[in-house]
Write a protein that holds these residues in place. Structure first.
Motif, PDB file in Angstrom:
ATOM      1  N   THR A  23       3.989   1.667  -1.078  1.00 53.99           N
ATOM      2  CA  THR A  23       4.713   1.857  -2.341  1.00 53.99           C
ATOM      3  C   THR A  23       3.777   2.192  -3.493  1.00 53.99           C
ATOM      4  N   LEU A  24       2.490   1.893  -3.331  1.00 53.79           N
ATOM      5  CA  LEU A  24       1.510   2.291  -4.343  1.00 53.79           C
ATOM      6  C   LEU A  24       1.073   3.738  -4.170  1.00 53.79           C
ATOM      7  N   SER A  25       0.997   4.186  -2.911  1.00 53.93           N
ATOM      8  CA  SER A  25       0.405   5.497  -2.643  1.00 53.93           C
ATOM      9  C   SER A  25       1.404   6.644  -2.588  1.00 53.93           C
ATOM     10  N   SER A  55       0.822  -1.214   0.000  1.00 51.36           N
ATOM     11  CA  SER A  55       0.000   0.000   0.000  1.00 51.36           C
ATOM     12  C   SER A  55       0.855   1.263   0.000  1.00 51.36           C
ATOM     13  N   ARG A 115       7.242  -4.388  -4.232  1.00 49.37           N
ATOM     14  CA  ARG A 115       5.791  -4.557  -4.099  1.00 49.37           C
ATOM     15  C   ARG A 115       5.351  -5.927  -4.620  1.00 49.37           C
ATOM     16  N   PHE A 174       8.780  -1.049  -7.205  1.00 48.12           N
ATOM     17  CA  PHE A 174       7.850  -1.846  -8.010  1.00 48.12           C
ATOM     18  C   PHE A 174       8.146  -3.332  -7.817  1.00 48.12           C
ATOM     19  N   GLN A 215       8.007   5.245  -6.389  1.00 46.02           N
ATOM     20  CA  GLN A 215       7.519   4.768  -7.681  1.00 46.02           C
ATOM     21  C   GLN A 215       8.639   4.305  -8.607  1.00 46.02           C
TER      22      GLN A 215
END
Length: 324
Positions: A48-50, A46, A63, A60, A55
């Protein structure tokens, strides 16, 4: 393969036979580790996505690795917990083969992702100027998809062979899940050819990805040692330290378990090592990656502060509404 080709309808998993009080203690220990694994890896996914700072290709791959870790431990741990708590030790033939397949599929994907992550670190340290052009989002996605596809086809053949073996002597598996080696030991036919094929494929997959990782880090080390400042060398090594710790834990345990024949198989030791691999190691990885990564720690602190601020505002709003 029709169901009439074998006589065993279900298997009995021995698990860890011991005093009920000890089993209850193990239940809570395994459950705690499982919850830590789900929570820790879920937080990594969560955050690393938000967070816009996380990014890059490194996060990636992290994750995706966390996603694999969640499902890798979920394949075996719920059944183990059920055995501890309610004594549910039986598993159907189809369920056993499915558990065996997904355990090795996710394990193989884990190895390949570790190799991909080491390649990413090599590009970041040894080719920093070309790194953005080389490790594009599209190329990173291809590497992750390629890891899943390669693992799928590598594991599919051995599972078909294990499924096709006649199991007519016994249905008792001296393990807490359907591992390949104890399954093959139950077959009432010559299984040497199956063992040899499995050994070759395990060697190619595990040792092959390990060689890629070792070569990547040898090149990284050579590059870092040429950096003139001690601070620069320390910073470069710190970006790879977490990954190397995870590599050591994962490869060490799996090489011991799978890159060997059934003649060197020791049931008690293998169960303990499998427990460490399936339960303990996945719960450590989130701590290894977060405690040694300043960006992740900073993102977590900010997320916690925002959540705390949000909760404070909500409490104040409710008090105001109630006239307090």
């Amino acid at each position: 393969m029709s169901h009439s080709n074998y006589s065993v309808q279900e298997f009995f998993l021995v698990g860890f036979p011991m005093d009920p009080s000890v089993q209850l203690l193990l239940f809570f220990l395994v459950l705690a580790n499982y919850l830590i694994t789900l929570t820790g890896n879920g937080v990594i996914i969560s955050i690393t996505l938000s967070d816009h700072r996380l990014q890059s290709p490194m996060y990636f791959f992290l994750r995706n690795f966390s996603f694999v870790e969640i499902w890798f431990t979920t394949v075996t741990v719920p059944k183990l917990l059920a055995g501890f708590l309610v004594g549910s030790h039986t598993i159907t033939f189809v369920g056993c083969m499915a558990q065996c397949y997904f355990y090795f599929l996710l394990g193989a994907t884990e190895f390949l992702l570790l190799g991909v992550m080491s390649f990413d670190r090599y590009q970041a340290v040894c080719n920093p100027l070309r790194y953005p052009a080389l490790m594009t989002g599209k190329f990173c996605l291809k590497l992750v998809c390629g890891s899943w596809v390669a693992a799928f086809f590598t594991i599919l053949g051995p599972l078909i062979m294990v499924t096709g073996l006649p199991y007519c002597n016994s249905n008792v598996i001296n393990h807490f899940f359907c591992d390949r080696t104890p399954l093959v030991n139950l077959a009432c036919t010559d299984t040497e050819w199956v063992e040899n094929i499995n050994l070759v494929l395990a060697g190619v997959l595990i040792l092959g990805s390990l060689v890629l990782t070792v070569i990547s880090y040898c090149l990284i080390t050579m590059t870092v040692l040429r950096i003139p400042s001690a601070q620069g060398r320390s910073k470069a090594f710190s970006t790879c330290a977490s990954h190397m710790m995870v590599v050591t834990i994962v490869y060490g345990s799996h090489i011991f378990m799978h890159v060997r024949t059934t003649h060197t198989y020791t049931e008690r030791v293998d169960k303990v090592v499998a427990l460490m691999t399936s339960v303990v190691a996945p719960s450590l990885n989130p701590f290894i990656y977060t405690l040694r990564n300043e960006k992740v720690k900073e993102a977590l602190r900010e997320a916690a502060q925002k959540r705390g601020l949000f909760c404070t505002k909500e409490i104040k709003r409710k008090k105001t509404f109630m006239g307090l």
